[in-house]
Design a protein around this motif. Structure first.
Motif, PDB file in Angstrom:
ATOM      1  N   ASN A 180     -18.970  44.273  96.963  1.00 52.44           N
ATOM      2  CA  ASN A 180     -18.916  42.858  96.598  1.00 52.44           C
ATOM      3  C   ASN A 180     -20.325  42.334  96.350  1.00 52.44           C
ATOM      4  O   ASN A 180     -21.313  42.966  96.723  1.00 52.44           O
ATOM      5  CB  ASN A 180     -18.240  42.034  97.701  1.00 52.44           C
ATOM      6  N   GLU A 181     -20.409  41.152  95.758  1.00 52.32           N
ATOM      7  CA  GLU A 181     -21.692  40.530  95.447  1.00 52.32           C
ATOM      8  C   GLU A 181     -22.514  40.323  96.725  1.00 52.32           C
ATOM      9  O   GLU A 181     -21.999  39.842  97.737  1.00 52.32           O
ATOM     10  CB  GLU A 181     -21.442  39.195  94.735  1.00 52.32           C
ATOM     11  N   GLN A 182     -23.798  40.706  96.669  1.00 55.76           N
ATOM     12  CA  GLN A 182     -24.664  40.682  97.857  1.00 55.76           C
ATOM     13  C   GLN A 182     -26.046  40.114  97.537  1.00 55.76           C
ATOM     14  O   GLN A 182     -27.051  40.588  98.062  1.00 55.76           O
ATOM     15  CB  GLN A 182     -24.812  42.103  98.409  1.00 55.76           C
ATOM     16  N   SER A 183     -26.101  39.114  96.683  1.00 56.90           N
ATOM     17  CA  SER A 183     -27.390  38.550  96.287  1.00 56.90           C
ATOM     18  C   SER A 183     -28.125  37.923  97.469  1.00 56.90           C
ATOM     19  O   SER A 183     -27.509  37.417  98.417  1.00 56.90           O
ATOM     20  CB  SER A 183     -27.189  37.494  95.189  1.00 56.90           C
ATOM     21  N   ALA A 184     -29.458  37.966  97.394  1.00 55.69           N
ATOM     22  CA  ALA A 184     -30.349  37.333  98.375  1.00 55.69           C
ATOM     23  C   ALA A 184     -30.184  37.914  99.777  1.00 55.69           C
ATOM     24  O   ALA A 184     -30.459  37.239 100.767  1.00 55.69           O
ATOM     25  CB  ALA A 184     -30.148  35.822  98.407  1.00 55.69           C
TER      26      ALA A 184
END
Length: 244
Positions: free
Chosen positions: A36-40
């Motif tokens: 899944n998205e894991q930005s920052a």
């Protein structure tokens, strides 16, 4: 040449999948990316819950695709310490990220952190980001990325970390590429305080980007001028695609 790829936008992100497909025409590619998205997420590691790995295709396919239920750094540690322990890559690439990773913002970047993990294993790393990703912009970037890999990592034998950012539009060639110092990104109005319909306070972490001139040429400055920027983890041996 064997390349391990990752990102922080997740296994389904176009920037990662399309670049992996393009590079697989020239190299052997393994992808281990967050499910899944894991930005920052920076260098965050998952230590309190178990990780799960899903294979997206067959073992003999190129690129070989895996999704891990963890952070970008989790993915790289899993790949380099376990999955590929007997088949180590020659290069780690993270990206293409949707959004710049410039200046001091790289301290928060999952994209750059994933590429940086390679240095702990004696493997060179490359982080790739673009101001705003689109398949069309990706197609424009791909040939230059291939040339960059060949010139800097293969022929130049560079063994450090390079963080490269592409502007929204413009030519992708060495005339528009600048090796510069890492700049400073400062923000104001970082906390956006609001009240919900029940009268309860809640907050968004946001911020407005401030910009001030710096004493040396930086990635922040030259990205604003429309250049492709490169920031090196060591004293750069490359300037505009040529060894100095």
């Amino acid at each position: 040449m064997h390349i391990l790829m990752c990102n922080d936008d997740g296994i389904l992100a176009d920037g990662l999948r399309r670049l992996a497909s393009y590079l697989s025409q020239y190299y052997r590619i393994t992808v281990v990316a967050p499910a899944n998205e894991q930005s920052a997420k920076s260098h965050a590691l998952t230590t309190e819950i178990p990780l799960k790995l899903d294979a997206y295709n067959g073992e003999d396919e190129n690129p070989r695709l895996y999704a891990l239920t963890g952070t970008p750094s989790d993915c790289m540690k899993f790949g380099l310490s376990y999955l590929l322990i007997d088949d180590m890559p020659d290069l780690v690439i993270s990206g293409i990220n949707h959004g710049f990773n410039l200046g001091s913002d790289v301290l928060y970047s999952g994209t750059v952190s994933a590429a940086m993990e390679s240095c702990f294993y004696g493997i060179p790393g490359l982080a790739l980001s673009v101001e705003r990703y689109s398949p069309e912009r990706g197609d424009e970037m791909h040939p230059f990325i291939l040339e960059l890999i060949e010139k800097i990592y293969v022929k130049g034998q560079f063994d450090g970390l390079l963080n490269v950012n592409f502007p929204l539009r413009g030519a992708c060639d060495w005339d528009h590429f600048k090796m510069v110092s890492q700049g400073l990104q400062t923000y104001s109005n970082i906390i956006d305080a609001r009240i919900n319909s029940r009268g309860q306070d809640y907050y968004w972490l946001a911020g407005e980007l401030d910009y001030g001139a710096e004493s040396v040429p930086t990635d922040v400055e030259y990205a604003r001028k429309g250049y492709i920027t490169g920031v090196c983890s060591e004293t750069p041996e490359w300037r505009n695609g040529r060894r100095t």
